[in-house]
Write a protein that holds these residues in place. Structure first.
Motif, PDB file in Angstrom:
ATOM      1  N   GLY A 143      58.588  -3.756  48.995  1.00  0.00           N
ATOM      2  CA  GLY A 143      59.242  -2.365  48.362  1.00  0.00           C
ATOM      3  C   GLY A 143      58.408  -1.312  48.846  1.00  0.00           C
ATOM      4  N   THR A 144      57.125  -1.554  49.979  1.00  0.00           N
ATOM      5  CA  THR A 144      56.500  -0.416  50.046  1.00  0.00           C
ATOM      6  C   THR A 144      56.685  -0.363  51.587  1.00  0.00           C
ATOM      7  N   GLU A 145      56.194   0.861  52.268  1.00  0.00           N
ATOM      8  CA  GLU A 145      55.999   1.157  53.677  1.00  0.00           C
ATOM      9  C   GLU A 145      54.789   0.440  54.065  1.00  0.00           C
ATOM     10  N   ARG A 146      54.864   0.170  55.478  1.00  0.00           N
ATOM     11  CA  ARG A 146      53.895  -0.309  55.941  1.00  0.00           C
ATOM     12  C   ARG A 146      52.619   0.675  56.284  1.00  0.00           C
ATOM     13  N   GLU A 147      51.368   0.012  56.064  1.00  0.00           N
ATOM     14  CA  GLU A 147      50.309   1.207  55.821  1.00  0.00           C
ATOM     15  C   GLU A 147      49.135   0.706  56.932  1.00  0.00           C
ATOM     16  N   GLY A 148      48.400   1.633  57.176  1.00  0.00           N
ATOM     17  CA  GLY A 148      47.154   1.225  58.265  1.00  0.00           C
ATOM     18  C   GLY A 148      46.145   0.663  57.417  1.00  0.00           C
ATOM     19  N   VAL A 149      45.509  -0.490  57.981  1.00  0.00           N
ATOM     20  CA  VAL A 149      44.251  -0.939  57.218  1.00  0.00           C
ATOM     21  C   VAL A 149      43.049  -0.531  57.979  1.00  0.00           C
ATOM     22  N   ALA A 150      42.942  -0.971  59.310  1.00  0.00           N
ATOM     23  CA  ALA A 150      41.733  -0.766  60.002  1.00  0.00           C
ATOM     24  C   ALA A 150      42.230  -0.956  61.440  1.00  0.00           C
ATOM     25  N   THR A 178      47.067  -7.627  48.425  1.00  0.00           N
ATOM     26  CA  THR A 178      48.352  -8.675  48.807  1.00  0.00           C
ATOM     27  C   THR A 178      49.474  -7.944  49.666  1.00  0.00           C
ATOM     28  N   GLY A 179      49.820  -8.893  50.708  1.00  0.00           N
ATOM     29  CA  GLY A 179      50.924  -8.338  51.681  1.00  0.00           C
ATOM     30  C   GLY A 179      51.028  -9.157  52.840  1.00  0.00           C
ATOM     31  N   VAL A 180      52.019  -8.845  53.818  1.00  0.00           N
ATOM     32  CA  VAL A 180      51.913  -9.380  54.979  1.00  0.00           C
ATOM     33  C   VAL A 180      51.118  -8.252  55.906  1.00  0.00           C
ATOM     34  N   TYR A 181      50.305  -8.897  56.616  1.00  0.00           N
ATOM     35  CA  TYR A 181      49.190  -8.377  57.634  1.00  0.00           C
ATOM     36  C   TYR A 181      49.737  -8.383  58.828  1.00  0.00           C
ATOM     37  N   TYR A 182      49.780  -7.406  59.556  1.00  0.00           N
ATOM     38  CA  TYR A 182      50.223  -7.264  60.965  1.00  0.00           C
ATOM     39  C   TYR A 182      49.216  -6.748  61.888  1.00  0.00           C
ATOM     40  N   SER A 205      48.024   0.403  74.484  1.00  0.00           N
ATOM     41  CA  SER A 205      47.335   0.463  75.557  1.00  0.00           C
ATOM     42  C   SER A 205      46.492   1.744  75.280  1.00  0.00           C
ATOM     43  N   GLY A 206      45.025   1.525  75.751  1.00  0.00           N
ATOM     44  CA  GLY A 206      44.318   2.957  75.759  1.00  0.00           C
ATOM     45  C   GLY A 206      43.765   3.267  74.317  1.00  0.00           C
ATOM     46  N   PRO A 207      43.125   4.375  73.991  1.00  0.00           N
ATOM     47  CA  PRO A 207      42.451   4.610  73.041  1.00  0.00           C
ATOM     48  C   PRO A 207      43.319   5.613  72.109  1.00  0.00           C
ATOM     49  N   THR A 208      42.847   5.224  70.877  1.00  0.00           N
ATOM     50  CA  THR A 208      43.581   6.279  69.721  1.00  0.00           C
ATOM     51  C   THR A 208      42.857   6.040  68.469  1.00  0.00           C
ATOM     52  N   GLU A 209      42.711   7.194  67.961  1.00  0.00           N
ATOM     53  CA  GLU A 209      42.216   7.215  66.461  1.00  0.00           C
ATOM     54  C   GLU A 209      43.105   7.194  65.226  1.00  0.00           C
ATOM     55  N   TYR A 210      44.329   7.136  65.725  1.00  0.00           N
ATOM     56  CA  TYR A 210      45.393   7.121  64.704  1.00  0.00           C
ATOM     57  C   TYR A 210      45.830   5.727  64.145  1.00  0.00           C
ATOM     58  N   LEU A 211      45.730   5.530  62.701  1.00  0.00           N
ATOM     59  CA  LEU A 211      46.027   4.639  62.000  1.00  0.00           C
ATOM     60  C   LEU A 211      47.313   4.715  61.476  1.00  0.00           C
ATOM     61  N   VAL A 212      48.340   4.812  62.637  1.00  0.00           N
ATOM     62  CA  VAL A 212      49.816   5.019  62.128  1.00  0.00           C
ATOM     63  C   VAL A 212      50.845   4.100  62.755  1.00  0.00           C
ATOM     64  N   ILE A 223      43.442  -2.047  68.758  1.00  0.00           N
ATOM     65  CA  ILE A 223      44.186  -3.067  67.917  1.00  0.00           C
ATOM     66  C   ILE A 223      43.884  -2.114  66.601  1.00  0.00           C
ATOM     67  N   GLY A 224      45.043  -2.475  65.914  1.00  0.00           N
ATOM     68  CA  GLY A 224      45.247  -1.907  64.561  1.00  0.00           C
ATOM     69  C   GLY A 224      45.869  -3.002  63.644  1.00  0.00           C
ATOM     70  N   TRP A 225      45.163  -3.341  62.390  1.00  0.00           N
ATOM     71  CA  TRP A 225      45.721  -3.994  61.318  1.00  0.00           C
ATOM     72  C   TRP A 225      46.618  -3.172  60.486  1.00  0.00           C
ATOM     73  N   PHE A 226      47.760  -3.754  60.022  1.00  0.00           N
ATOM     74  CA  PHE A 226      48.543  -2.946  59.141  1.00  0.00           C
ATOM     75  C   PHE A 226      48.836  -3.992  58.065  1.00  0.00           C
ATOM     76  N   ARG A 227      49.587  -3.589  56.732  1.00  0.00           N
ATOM     77  CA  ARG A 227      49.872  -4.323  55.814  1.00  0.00           C
ATOM     78  C   ARG A 227      51.056  -3.807  55.240  1.00  0.00           C
TER      79      ARG A 227
END
Length: 128
Positions: free
Chosen positions: A46-53, A95-99, A104-111, A38-42
């Protein structure tokens, strides 16, 4: 089909805290989130979606963006089949919209491109 739903956004003053939750929709309640990274993005206007955690299926390994490390904590609540994002010492730049997103399965990538299923997002606004 898995569907994820975010909750817990709102308005808070700088230095305050908020807790976001990611769960499954009622129709997808049989999907165990501990089988998904599970990833959280925001995304701010005017900005690109970025990984948070993120929290992986691999021993619940966590990954944080440098901008939130030490302030945000991601965790699983297996009893409630949810993933929480505790946000402390919030700053206006948070501040932003958090998604919430799932893979499915493991990943280390916050992309974003590594994640298959996305929620609708919840607004977080931090006032100065």
């Amino acid at each position: 089909q898995l569907q994820v739903v975010e909750s817990g956004g709102g308005l808070v003053e700088a230095g305050g805290s908020l807790s976001l939750s990611c769960g499954t929709s009622a129709s997808a309640s049989g999907f165990p989130l501990n089988a998904y990274t599970i990833g959280w993005f925001r995304q701010a206007p005017g900005t690109e979606r970025e990984g948070v955690a993120s929290i992986s299926t691999d021993e619940d390994k966590t990954n944080y963006a440098a901008s939130v490390k030490g302030r945000f904590t991601i965790s699983r609540d297996r009893a409630r089949n949810t993933v929480h994002l505790q946000m402390d010492n919030l700053k206006p730049e948070d501040t932003g919209v958090y998604y919430c997103a799932a893979k499915s399965g493991p990943t280390e990538y916050l992309v974003p491109t590594y994640y298959d299923t996305w929620g609708q997002g919840t607004q977080v606004t931090v006032s100065s």
